[in-house]
Enzyme design. Structure first.
Site, PDB file in Angstrom:
ATOM      1  N   GLY A 269       0.866  -1.347   0.114  1.00 39.87           N
ATOM      2  CA  GLY A 269      -0.047  -0.005   0.046  1.00 39.87           C
ATOM      3  C   GLY A 269       0.820   1.141  -0.096  1.00 39.87           C
ATOM      4  O   GLY A 269       2.050   1.404   0.765  1.00 39.87           O
TER       5      GLY A 269
ATOM      6  N   ARG B 197      13.677   9.830  -2.741  1.00 41.50           N
ATOM      7  CA  ARG B 197      14.421  10.778  -3.059  1.00 41.50           C
ATOM      8  C   ARG B 197      15.914  10.984  -2.183  1.00 41.50           C
ATOM      9  O   ARG B 197      16.900  11.039  -2.721  1.00 41.50           O
ATOM     10  CB  ARG B 197      13.603  12.277  -3.012  1.00 41.50           C
ATOM     11  CG  ARG B 197      14.527  13.415  -2.839  1.00 41.50           C
ATOM     12  CD  ARG B 197      13.547  14.827  -2.644  1.00 41.50           C
ATOM     13  NE  ARG B 197      14.456  15.924  -2.900  1.00 41.50           N
ATOM     14  CZ  ARG B 197      15.078  16.472  -1.667  1.00 41.50           C
ATOM     15  NH1 ARG B 197      15.068  15.890  -0.675  1.00 41.50           N
ATOM     16  NH2 ARG B 197      15.857  17.645  -1.926  1.00 41.50           N
TER      17      ARG B 197
ATOM     18  N   ARG C 190       0.830  -5.233  -5.760  1.00 39.63           N
ATOM     19  CA  ARG C 190       0.923  -6.704  -4.756  1.00 39.63           C
ATOM     20  C   ARG C 190       1.603  -7.415  -5.850  1.00 39.63           C
ATOM     21  O   ARG C 190       1.314  -7.699  -7.259  1.00 39.63           O
ATOM     22  CB  ARG C 190      -0.437  -7.028  -4.506  1.00 39.63           C
ATOM     23  CG  ARG C 190      -1.245  -5.957  -3.897  1.00 39.63           C
ATOM     24  CD  ARG C 190      -0.875  -5.635  -2.495  1.00 39.63           C
ATOM     25  NE  ARG C 190      -1.702  -4.550  -1.672  1.00 39.63           N
ATOM     26  CZ  ARG C 190      -1.356  -4.030  -0.528  1.00 39.63           C
ATOM     27  NH1 ARG C 190      -0.375  -4.548   0.022  1.00 39.63           N
ATOM     28  NH2 ARG C 190      -2.218  -3.339   0.050  1.00 39.63           N
TER      29      ARG C 190
ATOM     30  N   ASP D  84       4.587  -4.555   6.170  1.00 37.35           N
ATOM     31  CA  ASP D  84       4.897  -5.947   6.611  1.00 37.35           C
ATOM     32  C   ASP D  84       5.217  -6.883   5.455  1.00 37.35           C
ATOM     33  O   ASP D  84       6.026  -7.788   5.523  1.00 37.35           O
ATOM     34  CB  ASP D  84       4.048  -6.485   7.827  1.00 37.35           C
ATOM     35  CG  ASP D  84       2.630  -6.427   7.167  1.00 37.35           C
ATOM     36  OD1 ASP D  84       2.117  -6.020   6.077  1.00 37.35           O
ATOM     37  OD2 ASP D  84       1.700  -6.669   7.993  1.00 37.35           O
TER      38      ASP D  84
ATOM     39  N   SER E 130       5.935  -6.081   2.248  1.00 34.26           N
ATOM     40  CA  SER E 130       7.265  -5.528   1.700  1.00 34.26           C
ATOM     41  C   SER E 130       8.463  -6.259   2.417  1.00 34.26           C
ATOM     42  O   SER E 130       9.495  -6.651   1.958  1.00 34.26           O
ATOM     43  CB  SER E 130       7.241  -4.111   1.608  1.00 34.26           C
ATOM     44  OG  SER E 130       6.083  -3.617   0.922  1.00 34.26           O
TER      45      SER E 130
ATOM     46  N   THR F  30       3.971   2.942   5.859  1.00 26.38           N
ATOM     47  CA  THR F  30       2.407   2.310   5.822  1.00 26.38           C
ATOM     48  C   THR F  30       1.981   3.315   6.807  1.00 26.38           C
ATOM     49  O   THR F  30       2.356   3.522   7.615  1.00 26.38           O
ATOM     50  CB  THR F  30       2.428   0.936   6.374  1.00 26.38           C
ATOM     51  OG1 THR F  30       1.267   0.816   6.615  1.00 26.38           O
ATOM     52  CG2 THR F  30       3.316   0.853   7.516  1.00 26.38           C
TER      53      THR F  30
ATOM     54  N   ASP G 257      -0.436   2.655   8.643  1.00 22.52           N
ATOM     55  CA  ASP G 257      -1.126   1.707   9.748  1.00 22.52           C
ATOM     56  C   ASP G 257      -0.148   1.961  10.921  1.00 22.52           C
ATOM     57  O   ASP G 257      -0.744   1.419  11.860  1.00 22.52           O
ATOM     58  CB  ASP G 257      -1.138   0.367   9.293  1.00 22.52           C
ATOM     59  CG  ASP G 257      -2.403   0.075   8.616  1.00 22.52           C
ATOM     60  OD1 ASP G 257      -3.264   0.942   8.308  1.00 22.52           O
ATOM     61  OD2 ASP G 257      -2.258  -1.091   7.704  1.00 22.52           O
TER      62      ASP G 257
ATOM     63  N   ASP H 296       2.209  -0.042  11.842  1.00 22.92           N
ATOM     64  CA  ASP H 296       2.200  -1.383  12.502  1.00 22.92           C
ATOM     65  C   ASP H 296       3.430  -2.075  12.521  1.00 22.92           C
ATOM     66  O   ASP H 296       3.423  -3.434  12.716  1.00 22.92           O
ATOM     67  CB  ASP H 296       0.917  -1.978  11.995  1.00 22.92           C
ATOM     68  CG  ASP H 296       1.140  -2.284  10.445  1.00 22.92           C
ATOM     69  OD1 ASP H 296       1.994  -1.786   9.897  1.00 22.92           O
ATOM     70  OD2 ASP H 296       0.312  -3.080   9.850  1.00 22.92           O
TER      71      ASP H 296
ATOM     72  N   ARG I 252     -18.058  16.448  12.664  1.00 19.57           N
ATOM     73  CA  ARG I 252     -18.267  16.903  14.215  1.00 19.57           C
ATOM     74  C   ARG I 252     -19.323  18.296  13.849  1.00 19.57           C
ATOM     75  O   ARG I 252     -20.369  18.536  14.694  1.00 19.57           O
ATOM     76  CB  ARG I 252     -17.218  17.191  15.130  1.00 19.57           C
ATOM     77  CG  ARG I 252     -17.778  17.584  16.596  1.00 19.57           C
ATOM     78  CD  ARG I 252     -16.504  17.885  17.426  1.00 19.57           C
ATOM     79  NE  ARG I 252     -15.866  16.497  17.783  1.00 19.57           N
ATOM     80  CZ  ARG I 252     -16.119  15.547  18.697  1.00 19.57           C
ATOM     81  NH1 ARG I 252     -17.550  15.848  19.516  1.00 19.57           N
ATOM     82  NH2 ARG I 252     -15.525  14.691  18.923  1.00 19.57           N
TER      83      ARG I 252
ATOM     84  N   ARG J  81      -6.642  -2.767   9.695  1.00 20.85           N
ATOM     85  CA  ARG J  81      -7.207  -4.059   9.553  1.00 20.85           C
ATOM     86  C   ARG J  81      -6.555  -4.954  10.992  1.00 20.85           C
ATOM     87  O   ARG J  81      -7.351  -5.741  11.725  1.00 20.85           O
ATOM     88  CB  ARG J  81      -6.543  -4.888   8.281  1.00 20.85           C
ATOM     89  CG  ARG J  81      -7.520  -4.647   7.241  1.00 20.85           C
ATOM     90  CD  ARG J  81      -6.849  -5.300   6.011  1.00 20.85           C
ATOM     91  NE  ARG J  81      -5.561  -5.039   5.677  1.00 20.85           N
ATOM     92  CZ  ARG J  81      -4.881  -5.467   4.706  1.00 20.85           C
ATOM     93  NH1 ARG J  81      -5.265  -6.552   4.099  1.00 20.85           N
ATOM     94  NH2 ARG J  81      -3.621  -5.079   4.582  1.00 20.85           N
TER      95      ARG J  81
END
Length: 319
Positions: free
Chosen positions: A11, A21, A72, A103, A105, A125, A127, A129, A154, A171
């Protein structure tokens, strides 16, 4: 080492271009040729590889996405696919590879490392994570995108006296939901790392209603449940007027924040330094604002740990 390759995989995340760069310009500064591998591991297998110059990465530090594109690649999970990739690297004389991604990658980098090819993983990423680093490239930008959306939603929630469920990405990791929920003043935050109980959400909403609260914001990480399903459950249990906003891929795009640009520049350059020092099979990160590197074979066996103290704080502040 005279030739280094760089690819982005999985992603996309804001700041990947800044990292590319940094890899290119750091390499050229040290008189090392650098080659861009387009479309991730798929492009590696197909030999979609081009030499990059200083101008190749001009005017990209502020751009989201990745100049090298990403994809992918199931074939690279196979031994045959990995051998094809290594053959392409040898064909172009590439002696080390910088891999920017999440992860999945890193798993590719791990396989190349096991085959004896020097790789350095750079965490990219939204995420956040990846173990071994406090922050991943793109997380801060995505976080600010989500916060901007929360602030806007809001306004509408207040005007119409509604409860809004906002579904964000994540996820398997709840960092984006937790940080945005805390920064956005959400009443409830649902993350994959913590089981939720509908009764607790309902009780919190009812307490707010009893003291005159007219609107609420609930943040749901996609790995927990569908925001639509959560909203339906809440509306059935409370009869509150409830709406849903699924932010989706808007969270991945946009110009990277200053933080992500600097982080990407530091990590990309550091990855090149390691390769030039003859060090491979590592992944880089930042911990306590210091650049660090870890064995990539070991880091993938670890689990990303969410800050439970921050989660408890979000509960305390949302009473």
């Amino acid at each position: 080492m005279k030739k280094i390759g760089v690819l982005t995989s999985g992603g996309d995340s804001p700041g990947m271009n800044a990292a590319v760069r940094a890899v290119v310009r750091k390499s050229i500064y040290h008189n090392v040729e650098v080659y861009g591998i387009y479309h991730g591991y798929s492009g590696l297998i197909e030999g979609n590889i081009k030499r990059l110059e200083l101008g190749s990465v001009g005017d990209i530090i502020h751009r989201g996405g990745t100049k090298l594109y990403t994809a992918r690649c199931l074939e690279f999970k196979t031994l045959e696919g990995q051998k094809k990739g290594i053959e392409q690297l040898k064909k172009h004389g590439i002696e080390g590879l910088v891999i920017i991604g999440g992860d999945g990658s890193y798993m590719g980098a791990k396989k190349l490392t096991e085959h004896g090819f020097p790789c350095i993983g750079v965490p990219g990423t939204i995420d956040n994570d990846i173990p071994g680093t406090d922050f991943t490239i793109g997380f801060d930008t995505a976080l600010n995108t989500v916060i901007d959306a929360i602030d806007k939603i809001r306004d509408t929630a207040t005007s119409h006296e509604r409860t809004y469920v906002i579904e964000v990405m994540g996820r398997h990791a709840g960092d984006l939901a937790l940080w945005s929920g805390l920064a956005g003043g959400a009443e409830t935050i649902l993350i994959p790392e913590v089981d939720y109980k509908l009764d607790e959400i309902v009780n919190r909403l009812n307490r707010g209603t009893e003291r005159g609260k007219k609107h609420s914001i609930i943040i749901v990480a996609e790995g927990v449940a569908s925001g639509v399903d959560i909203a339906e459950e809440i509306e059935k249990a409370t009869s509150l007027d409830t709406r849903v906003s699924v932010l989706g891929h808007i969270q991945r795009g946009g110009s990277p924040t200053a933080f992500d640009r600097v982080l990407a520049s530091r990590l990309g350059a550091y990855a090149v330094e390691l390769l030039l020092d003859g060090i491979g099979g590592r992944c880089v990160g930042i911990q306590n604002n210091k650049l660090v590197n870890h064995d990539i074979l070991e880091i993938l066996d670890q689990k990303h740990m969410l800050d439970q103290n921050m989660y408890r704080l979000s509960e305390e502040l949302s009473i």
